[in-house]
Write a protein that holds these residues in place. Structure first.
Motif, PDB file in Angstrom:
ATOM      1  N   GLY A  81      -9.826 -47.073  -1.896  1.00 32.37           N
ATOM      2  CA  GLY A  81      -9.073 -48.091  -1.232  1.00 32.37           C
ATOM      3  C   GLY A  81      -8.809 -49.369  -2.314  1.00 32.37           C
ATOM      4  O   GLY A  81      -9.493 -50.440  -2.374  1.00 32.37           O
ATOM      5  N   PHE A  82      -9.761 -48.122  -3.722  1.00 33.58           N
ATOM      6  CA  PHE A  82      -9.550 -49.057  -4.988  1.00 33.58           C
ATOM      7  C   PHE A  82      -7.981 -49.705  -5.467  1.00 33.58           C
ATOM      8  O   PHE A  82      -7.663 -48.406  -5.572  1.00 33.58           O
ATOM      9  N   ASN A  83      -7.874 -51.420  -5.880  1.00 34.61           N
ATOM     10  CA  ASN A  83      -6.225 -51.001  -6.645  1.00 34.61           C
ATOM     11  C   ASN A  83      -6.148 -50.912  -7.725  1.00 34.61           C
ATOM     12  O   ASN A  83      -7.288 -51.836  -8.344  1.00 34.61           O
ATOM     13  N   ILE A  84      -5.575 -50.725  -8.144  1.00 36.72           N
ATOM     14  CA  ILE A  84      -5.687 -50.243 -10.111  1.00 36.72           C
ATOM     15  C   ILE A  84      -5.322 -50.634 -10.748  1.00 36.72           C
ATOM     16  O   ILE A  84      -3.860 -51.356  -9.546  1.00 36.72           O
ATOM     17  N   PRO A  85      -5.730 -51.803 -11.528  1.00 38.48           N
ATOM     18  CA  PRO A  85      -4.549 -52.497 -11.867  1.00 38.48           C
ATOM     19  C   PRO A  85      -3.552 -52.676 -12.966  1.00 38.48           C
ATOM     20  O   PRO A  85      -4.351 -50.794 -13.264  1.00 38.48           O
ATOM     21  N   THR A  86      -3.237 -53.561 -13.196  1.00 40.05           N
ATOM     22  CA  THR A  86      -1.715 -53.552 -13.285  1.00 40.05           C
ATOM     23  C   THR A  86      -1.979 -52.729 -15.597  1.00 40.05           C
ATOM     24  O   THR A  86      -1.430 -52.488 -15.950  1.00 40.05           O
ATOM     25  N   SER A  87      -3.080 -54.036 -15.657  1.00 38.40           N
ATOM     26  CA  SER A  87      -3.088 -54.148 -17.296  1.00 38.40           C
ATOM     27  C   SER A  87      -4.167 -52.956 -17.769  1.00 38.40           C
ATOM     28  O   SER A  87      -5.196 -53.315 -16.418  1.00 38.40           O
ATOM     29  N   HIS A  88      -5.045 -52.970 -18.587  1.00 41.30           N
ATOM     30  CA  HIS A  88      -6.202 -52.081 -19.021  1.00 41.30           C
ATOM     31  C   HIS A  88      -6.496 -53.961 -19.482  1.00 41.30           C
ATOM     32  O   HIS A  88      -6.609 -54.416 -20.276  1.00 41.30           O
ATOM     33  N   PRO A  89      -8.412 -53.084 -19.081  1.00 37.36           N
ATOM     34  CA  PRO A  89      -9.229 -54.062 -19.692  1.00 37.36           C
ATOM     35  C   PRO A  89      -9.578 -54.717 -21.343  1.00 37.36           C
ATOM     36  O   PRO A  89     -10.050 -55.816 -21.264  1.00 37.36           O
ATOM     37  N   LEU A  90      -8.900 -53.661 -21.404  1.00 36.45           N
ATOM     38  CA  LEU A  90      -9.931 -53.780 -22.899  1.00 36.45           C
ATOM     39  C   LEU A  90      -8.374 -54.197 -24.087  1.00 36.45           C
ATOM     40  O   LEU A  90      -8.471 -54.614 -25.367  1.00 36.45           O
ATOM     41  N   LEU A  91      -7.524 -54.541 -23.325  1.00 40.05           N
ATOM     42  CA  LEU A  91      -5.878 -53.989 -24.716  1.00 40.05           C
ATOM     43  C   LEU A  91      -5.122 -55.327 -23.854  1.00 40.05           C
ATOM     44  O   LEU A  91      -4.903 -56.057 -22.750  1.00 40.05           O
ATOM     45  N   SER A  92      -4.765 -55.916 -24.753  1.00 40.05           N
ATOM     46  CA  SER A  92      -3.803 -56.887 -24.303  1.00 40.05           C
ATOM     47  C   SER A  92      -2.324 -56.410 -24.152  1.00 40.05           C
ATOM     48  O   SER A  92      -2.179 -55.142 -24.467  1.00 40.05           O
ATOM     49  N   ALA A  93      -0.869 -57.485 -24.057  1.00 37.26           N
ATOM     50  CA  ALA A  93       0.333 -56.955 -23.062  1.00 37.26           C
ATOM     51  C   ALA A  93       0.721 -56.043 -24.612  1.00 37.26           C
ATOM     52  O   ALA A  93       1.427 -54.851 -24.504  1.00 37.26           O
ATOM     53  N   ASP A  94       0.613 -56.418 -26.335  1.00 34.80           N
ATOM     54  CA  ASP A  94       1.103 -55.616 -27.924  1.00 34.80           C
ATOM     55  C   ASP A  94       0.356 -54.424 -27.961  1.00 34.80           C
ATOM     56  O   ASP A  94       0.337 -53.545 -29.177  1.00 34.80           O
ATOM     57  N   GLY A  95      -0.712 -53.963 -26.503  1.00 35.52           N
ATOM     58  CA  GLY A  95      -1.842 -53.151 -27.249  1.00 35.52           C
ATOM     59  C   GLY A  95      -3.297 -53.472 -27.964  1.00 35.52           C
ATOM     60  O   GLY A  95      -3.664 -52.051 -28.404  1.00 35.52           O
ATOM     61  N   SER A  96      -3.033 -54.413 -28.516  1.00 32.52           N
ATOM     62  CA  SER A  96      -4.616 -54.751 -29.536  1.00 32.52           C
ATOM     63  C   SER A  96      -5.545 -55.041 -28.414  1.00 32.52           C
ATOM     64  O   SER A  96      -5.206 -55.218 -27.798  1.00 32.52           O
ATOM     65  N   PRO A  97      -6.933 -54.687 -28.955  1.00 30.32           N
ATOM     66  CA  PRO A  97      -7.577 -54.939 -28.413  1.00 30.32           C
ATOM     67  C   PRO A  97      -7.976 -56.497 -28.018  1.00 30.32           C
ATOM     68  O   PRO A  97      -7.721 -57.239 -28.873  1.00 30.32           O
ATOM     69  N   LYS A  98      -8.508 -56.883 -27.133  1.00 31.64           N
ATOM     70  CA  LYS A  98      -8.767 -57.779 -26.554  1.00 31.64           C
ATOM     71  C   LYS A  98      -9.761 -58.783 -26.045  1.00 31.64           C
ATOM     72  O   LYS A  98     -10.849 -57.741 -26.069  1.00 31.64           O
ATOM     73  N   ASP A  99     -10.200 -59.595 -25.609  1.00 31.61           N
ATOM     74  CA  ASP A  99     -11.559 -60.527 -25.456  1.00 31.61           C
ATOM     75  C   ASP A  99     -11.607 -60.194 -24.055  1.00 31.61           C
ATOM     76  O   ASP A  99     -11.257 -61.177 -23.273  1.00 31.61           O
ATOM     77  N   SER A 100     -12.591 -58.953 -23.268  1.00 33.85           N
ATOM     78  CA  SER A 100     -12.871 -59.054 -22.267  1.00 33.85           C
ATOM     79  C   SER A 100     -13.083 -59.953 -21.277  1.00 33.85           C
ATOM     80  O   SER A 100     -12.852 -60.366 -20.495  1.00 33.85           O
ATOM     81  N   VAL A 101     -14.463 -61.271 -21.828  1.00 30.69           N
ATOM     82  CA  VAL A 101     -14.387 -62.205 -21.296  1.00 30.69           C
ATOM     83  C   VAL A 101     -13.915 -62.654 -20.850  1.00 30.69           C
ATOM     84  O   VAL A 101     -14.277 -64.069 -19.937  1.00 30.69           O
ATOM     85  N   THR A 102     -12.948 -63.187 -21.332  1.00 30.97           N
ATOM     86  CA  THR A 102     -11.687 -64.547 -20.869  1.00 30.97           C
ATOM     87  C   THR A 102     -10.390 -63.820 -19.778  1.00 30.97           C
ATOM     88  O   THR A 102     -10.254 -64.748 -19.400  1.00 30.97           O
ATOM     89  N   GLU A 103     -11.061 -62.899 -19.447  1.00 29.91           N
ATOM     90  CA  GLU A 103      -9.895 -61.903 -18.357  1.00 29.91           C
ATOM     91  C   GLU A 103     -10.350 -61.916 -17.019  1.00 29.91           C
ATOM     92  O   GLU A 103     -10.591 -60.472 -16.470  1.00 29.91           O
TER      93      GLU A 103
END
Length: 190
Positions: free
Chosen positions: A93-115
């Motif tokens: 019953g886990f709903n898989i998120p539609t975005s990656h927790p470590l990547l921004s929309a352009d595919g570059s790494p993002k700061d997961s603390v702000t997400e």
């Protein structure tokens, strides 16, 4: 890629292949001296002492048995078990998120603390990033499970999905595999 502890990798693995053969069972032989991990295939078994290994992009490591024989140990990859990972998460019953927790929309790494992730202690001086999803939570860790992900080597990080009623993860895969899980589930993958 940075060296990792073989035992840490084996503790976190869901499925393994030993020199191309599926591993049926593996466990830490705590009472042995020195401590070893025993990997069993249908027809054979091999024992490995703790050693420093380097995780390759395909999820494999080269490690020597206690007898000095070199084997390639590979964790299950999407082509091996992507459908199984999706089925496990969906059945739970886990709903898989539609975005990656470590990547921004352009595919570059993002700061997961702000997400929506929070820094948590996981015991033994180890740290992780945690985000709750109802009765589930996701943990993000470094390649060896001891710290928060290193965004320069994001693909080597671990992502685990846990239910509040279980201590063991539903799934625990590399961040690179998680990207493929999201894509296969119909998400953007980043």
């Amino acid at each position: 890629m940075q060296p990792s502890s073989l035992f840490d990798i084996l503790y976190h693995a869901n499925d393994l292949f030993l020199s191309g053969v599926k591993v049926q069972n593996w466990f830490h032989e705590c009472g042995s001296n020195p401590a070893t991990f025993r990997l069993e295939t249908r027809t054979d078994f091999h024992r490995f002492e703790e050693q420093s290994v380097t995780l390759a992009k395909d999820g494999s490591v080269d490690a020597k048995t206690v007898d000095g024989v070199l084997h390639r140990i590979r964790m299950s990859q999407p082509e091996d078990d992507l459908a199984g990972i999706l089925a496990e998460l969906q059945a739970a019953g886990f709903n898989i998120p539609t975005s990656h927790p470590l990547l921004s929309a352009d595919g570059s790494p993002k700061d997961s603390v702000t997400e929506g992730f929070q820094l948590v202690h996981t015991g033994g001086g180890c740290m992780a990033m945690r985000r709750d999803y109802g009765t589930y939570h996701m943990l993000l860790t470094s390649h060896d499970g001891s710290d928060v992900p290193d965004l320069e080597d994001w693909e080597d990080s671990w992502i685990g999905v846990y239910h509040e009623s279980r201590e063991e993860p539903l799934v625990c895969v590399t961040a690179q595999v998680w990207q493929q899980v999201i894509t296969a589930a119909g998400g953007a993958g980043n």
